[in-house]
Design a protein around this motif. Structure first.
Motif, mmCIF file in Angstrom:
data_model
loop_
_atom_site.group_PDB
_atom_site.id
_atom_site.type_symbol
_atom_site.label_atom_id
_atom_site.label_comp_id
_atom_site.label_asym_id
_atom_site.label_seq_id
_atom_site.Cartn_x
_atom_site.Cartn_y
_atom_site.Cartn_z
ATOM 1 N N TYR A 1 -2.922 -0.151 -13.474
ATOM 2 C CA TYR A 1 -4.376 -0.726 -13.613
ATOM 3 C C TYR A 1 -5.357 -0.112 -12.819
ATOM 4 C CZ TYR A 1 -8.173 -3.903 -14.283
ATOM 5 O OH TYR A 1 -9.608 -4.253 -14.856
ATOM 6 N N ASN A 2 -6.387 0.468 -13.519
ATOM 7 C CA ASN A 2 -7.298 1.381 -12.603
ATOM 8 C C ASN A 2 -8.669 0.514 -12.813
ATOM 9 O OD1 ASN A 2 -9.721 2.901 -12.381
ATOM 10 N ND2 ASN A 2 -8.400 4.537 -12.549
ATOM 11 N N LYS A 3 -8.825 -0.005 -11.427
ATOM 12 C CA LYS A 3 -9.881 -0.946 -10.969
ATOM 13 C C LYS A 3 -11.281 -0.602 -11.394
ATOM 14 C CE LYS A 3 -11.014 -4.295 -7.688
ATOM 15 N NZ LYS A 3 -10.759 -4.554 -6.107
ATOM 16 N N LYS A 4 -11.507 0.803 -11.172
ATOM 17 C CA LYS A 4 -12.857 1.388 -11.361
ATOM 18 C C LYS A 4 -13.172 1.381 -13.016
ATOM 19 C CE LYS A 4 -15.300 5.561 -10.621
ATOM 20 N NZ LYS A 4 -14.472 6.532 -11.349
ATOM 21 N N ASP A 5 -11.902 1.674 -13.842
ATOM 22 C CA ASP A 5 -12.323 1.819 -15.004
ATOM 23 C C ASP A 5 -12.028 0.531 -15.934
ATOM 24 O OD1 ASP A 5 -12.882 4.580 -14.737
ATOM 25 O OD2 ASP A 5 -10.688 5.160 -15.447
ATOM 26 N N LYS A 6 -11.665 -0.600 -15.004
ATOM 27 C CA LYS A 6 -11.034 -1.581 -15.785
ATOM 28 C C LYS A 6 -10.226 -1.508 -16.769
ATOM 29 C CE LYS A 6 -15.365 -4.295 -14.807
ATOM 30 N NZ LYS A 6 -16.460 -3.730 -14.193
ATOM 31 N N ASN B 1 1.086 -1.045 -0.181
ATOM 32 C CA ASN B 1 -0.027 -0.055 -0.041
ATOM 33 C C ASN B 1 0.952 1.149 -0.158
ATOM 34 O OD1 ASN B 1 -1.944 2.019 0.254
ATOM 35 N ND2 ASN B 1 -2.991 1.094 2.130
ATOM 36 N N GLY B 2 1.174 1.646 -1.213
ATOM 37 C CA GLY B 2 2.112 2.681 -1.087
ATOM 38 C C GLY B 2 3.210 2.501 -2.261
ATOM 39 N N ILE C 1 13.174 -0.858 -10.588
ATOM 40 C CA ILE C 1 11.888 -1.747 -10.803
ATOM 41 C C ILE C 1 11.283 -1.248 -9.577
ATOM 42 C CG2 ILE C 1 10.699 -3.848 -11.129
ATOM 43 C CD1 ILE C 1 13.326 -5.092 -12.499
ATOM 44 N N GLU C 2 10.016 -0.847 -9.957
ATOM 45 C CA GLU C 2 9.423 -0.361 -8.455
ATOM 46 C C GLU C 2 7.856 -0.856 -8.569
ATOM 47 O OE1 GLU C 2 11.404 4.059 -8.629
ATOM 48 O OE2 GLU C 2 9.444 4.062 -8.128
ATOM 49 N N ALA C 3 7.189 -1.020 -7.537
ATOM 50 C CA ALA C 3 5.611 -1.193 -7.615
ATOM 51 C C ALA C 3 5.119 -0.111 -6.714
ATOM 52 C CB ALA C 3 5.484 -2.743 -7.005
ATOM 53 N N PHE C 4 3.569 -0.058 -7.168
ATOM 54 C CA PHE C 4 3.096 0.889 -6.220
ATOM 55 C C PHE C 4 1.595 0.460 -6.212
ATOM 56 C CE2 PHE C 4 0.715 2.764 -9.660
ATOM 57 C CZ PHE C 4 1.294 2.572 -10.700
ATOM 58 N N SER C 5 0.525 1.204 -5.068
ATOM 59 C CA SER C 5 -0.579 0.508 -4.911
ATOM 60 C C SER C 5 -1.122 1.487 -4.145
ATOM 61 C CB SER C 5 -0.673 -0.939 -4.307
ATOM 62 O OG SER C 5 -1.818 -1.240 -4.334
ATOM 63 N N LYS C 6 -2.545 2.027 -4.688
ATOM 64 C CA LYS C 6 -3.288 3.025 -3.872
ATOM 65 C C LYS C 6 -4.390 1.955 -3.221
ATOM 66 C CE LYS C 6 -2.716 6.757 -7.101
ATOM 67 N NZ LYS C 6 -3.110 7.558 -8.203
ATOM 68 N N GLY C 7 -4.348 1.754 -2.215
ATOM 69 C CA GLY C 7 -4.910 0.691 -1.083
ATOM 70 C C GLY C 7 -4.292 -0.436 -1.233
ATOM 71 N N GLN C 8 -4.427 -1.512 -0.304
ATOM 72 C CA GLN C 8 -3.751 -2.558 -0.366
ATOM 73 C C GLN C 8 -4.027 -3.399 -1.403
ATOM 74 O OE1 GLN C 8 -2.215 -4.512 3.338
ATOM 75 N NE2 GLN C 8 -3.569 -6.323 2.532
ATOM 76 N N ALA D 1 -7.216 -2.259 -3.321
ATOM 77 C CA ALA D 1 -6.555 -1.351 -4.276
ATOM 78 C C ALA D 1 -7.573 -0.632 -5.412
ATOM 79 C CB ALA D 1 -5.249 -1.633 -4.680
ATOM 80 N N SER D 2 -7.408 0.555 -5.659
ATOM 81 C CA SER D 2 -8.103 1.373 -6.454
ATOM 82 C C SER D 2 -7.299 1.267 -7.937
ATOM 83 C CB SER D 2 -8.745 2.438 -6.210
ATOM 84 O OG SER D 2 -7.526 3.554 -5.995
ATOM 85 N N GLU D 3 -5.917 1.201 -7.598
ATOM 86 C CA GLU D 3 -5.181 1.311 -8.736
ATOM 87 C C GLU D 3 -3.602 0.794 -8.074
ATOM 88 O OE1 GLU D 3 -4.762 5.513 -10.169
ATOM 89 O OE2 GLU D 3 -3.020 5.077 -11.347
ATOM 90 N N PHE D 4 -3.049 0.076 -9.233
ATOM 91 C CA PHE D 4 -1.853 -0.528 -8.987
ATOM 92 C C PHE D 4 -0.862 -0.764 -10.243
ATOM 93 C CE2 PHE D 4 -5.102 -3.752 -9.108
ATOM 94 C CZ PHE D 4 -4.612 -4.577 -10.159
ATOM 95 N N GLY D 5 0.423 -0.932 -9.932
ATOM 96 C CA GLY D 5 1.081 -0.924 -11.119
ATOM 97 C C GLY D 5 2.630 -1.068 -10.851
#
Ligand code: FRU
Length: 487
Positions: free
Chosen positions: A400-405, A358-359, A468-475, A381-385
């Protein structure tokens, strides 16, 4: 008129190849040895070796009078260069040996290609295109047929352009050879023409097998046609196809249609068409079938009318091919998977499991030439990548944006070269996203959910942009992250 233009080209390459700047040269993708490369041509497995030819201008890193470059491979990944196969040195191809295909007949390797000939002072407008044949006993040294052109302008029907008629894709069904040409109906629609022959030399026009309906671009280039699991698949590269929401946003597109071809009447029935690739750089692909029964596609991993940093920066080369991809058909859609042979080139495995995120997180592994597999469970998560080829200033962002798929590739901060974003809708499967990513010096190819969609792009990051990094908004949970160097 006959000349030693092939030898001249080979000599020039040999004498100049030390001038190549290697900064962005790819490690596991095919490029020209020197100068310019566009479309893949004559893709075939012949006498146990894969042959790939390519549109080639050996003298500069820009498009020019087309030659056919030639490379062979045992495994589709590591290629060796062979002498230039065709040069524009006859009346029927004096201004270029344009794209075409290869076919084996009586143990010989035949190339069927388009001769491009200027007919007046305005080179952009005054030209004709003729279909020609060359053959070889050893698959290396090619002789142009004395019957050329084998399809002349007088064999083009009234309702088709005589100027833009090119890129023969030739194969045999039963007792006949068929060739398919890309063209247009002179009224703004692209179309594919079918010709039939019993000897590759005498061709008879059969019909227009498919055309657009004011919806599929003005001219079709590089047709490819094959059967797969009882369906027929037609691939074309339409020029000036209008964008449809996030699809077809490149200057030129590349589409596939699934249907059925009736060889007797020469009609290809199809319902819909889809992009083959959703990134910035994919055009004019060709397919072949190999001895393992695989249908394999390879595309030009560049695009017309784009910025070519390896040209503008004086690196003396431009253009590369994609990784060869195996095509399968599932639920009436094509799926694309890098050929298995790529796995032999993996080294230095890194494997991580179940990383709750988450972060942001930077991984303790880096590179500019690797394969990365990541499986996300989206959880909350709402968005991650991912951010790849990153340093303090640069990053290539996959999210990836989960709301917009929606899956998004953003190259605004990827270094020099073109900027922008490409998007495509794709569903999570059991709340999971599966990515298989290939990074190679100046390229990135992303296979989403087992190849349901693919994004291919060129990027030109700095040498030290390797993180190489990963990120996530929400877990979210990164169930799996695997990386291998590929050299
Ligand atoms: C597609 C294309 C073909 C043509 C070739 C010329 O990229 O325009 O239609 O044969 O390139 O290099």
């Amino acid at each position: 008129m006959c000349s030693n233009k092939k030898e001249e080209a080979d000599q020039y390459i040999k004498q100049n190849k030390h001038k190549i700047n290697n900064q962005y040269r790819l490690n596991y993708h095919l490029m020209a040895e020197y100068g310019w490369l566009n479309d893949p041509n004559g893709f075939i497995q012949y006498k146990d070796m894969y042959h790939l030819f390519y549109q080639h201008y050996p003298y500069e890193s820009v498009w020019g009078p087309m030659h056919w470059g030639h490379a062979i491979s045992k495994d589709l990944i590591k290629w060796d260069y062979l002498p230039v196969a065709l040069a524009p040195d006859e009346d029927f191809d004096s201004d270029g040996c344009f794209s075409g295909s290869a076919i084996e007949k009586d143990n010989k390797l035949y190339l069927m290609y388009t001769g491009h000939v200027h007919t007046g002072p305005n080179k952009k407008k005054d030209y004709k295109q003729l279909q020609c044949l060359a053959y070889s006993q050893d698959g290396i040294d090619f002789t142009k047929s004395k019957h050329n052109p084998v399809i002349g302008s007088y064999q083009v029907p009234e309702n088709s352009s005589k100027k833009d008629i090119r890129d023969p894709k030739t194969y045999k069904v039963g007792d006949y050879y068929y060739t398919f040409l890309g063209s247009n109906d002179k009224c703004g629609d692209g179309q594919v023409l079918m010709y039939k022959s019993s000897d590759l030399i005498n061709w008879e026009f059969v019909s227009v097998i498919a055309k657009g309906n004011n919806n599929l671009g003005e001219n079709w280039e590089c047709p490819d046609l094959f059967s797969l699991q009882s369906k027929d698949v037609l691939i074309v590269s339409p020029q000036y196809l209008n964008a449809n929401k996030a699809d077809f946003t490149n200057i030129y597109s590349c589409v596939y249609m699934i249907g059925n071809l009736d060889y007797n009447i020469g009609k290809f029935e199809y319902n819909d068409f889809y992009p083959i690739d959703y990134g910035f750089n994919f055009y004019a692909p060709q397919t072949t079938i190999d001895s393992k029964g695989r249908r394999i596609i390879i595309g030009w991993m560049t695009m017309w009318e784009k910025e070519y940093p390896t040209h503008s920066n004086g690196h003396n080369w431009a253009g590369a091919m994609t990784i060869p991809r195996e095509i399968t058909l599932k639920d009436n859609k094509l799926y694309f998977k890098p050929v298995d042979e790529i796995e032999k080139y993996r080294s230095n495995e890194v494997a991580l499991n179940n990383i709750k995120l988450n972060g942001e997180k930077t991984f303790d592994t880096y590179g500019d030439s690797y394969e990365l597999q990541v499986v996300y469970d989206a959880e909350e998560a709402s968005e991650f990548g991912l951010k790849l080829r990153a340093n303090n200033q640069e990053e290539t962002v996959l999210s990836y944006n989960k709301k917009d798929k929606t899956f998004i590739l953003n190259i605004d901060k990827s270094g020099i070269g073109s900027k922008g974003e490409r998007r495509t809708k794709i569903n999570l499967i059991n709340n999971k996203l599966n990515l298989r990513i290939f990074v190679d010096k100046c390229s990135i190819e992303v296979f989403i959910n087992e190849g349901e969609k693919v994004m291919t792009s060129l990027i030109y990051p700095s040498k030290d942009a390797l993180e190489i990094e990963a990120f996530s908004k929400g877990q979210c949970n990164i169930e799996l992250l695997k990386k291998w160097d590929i050299e």
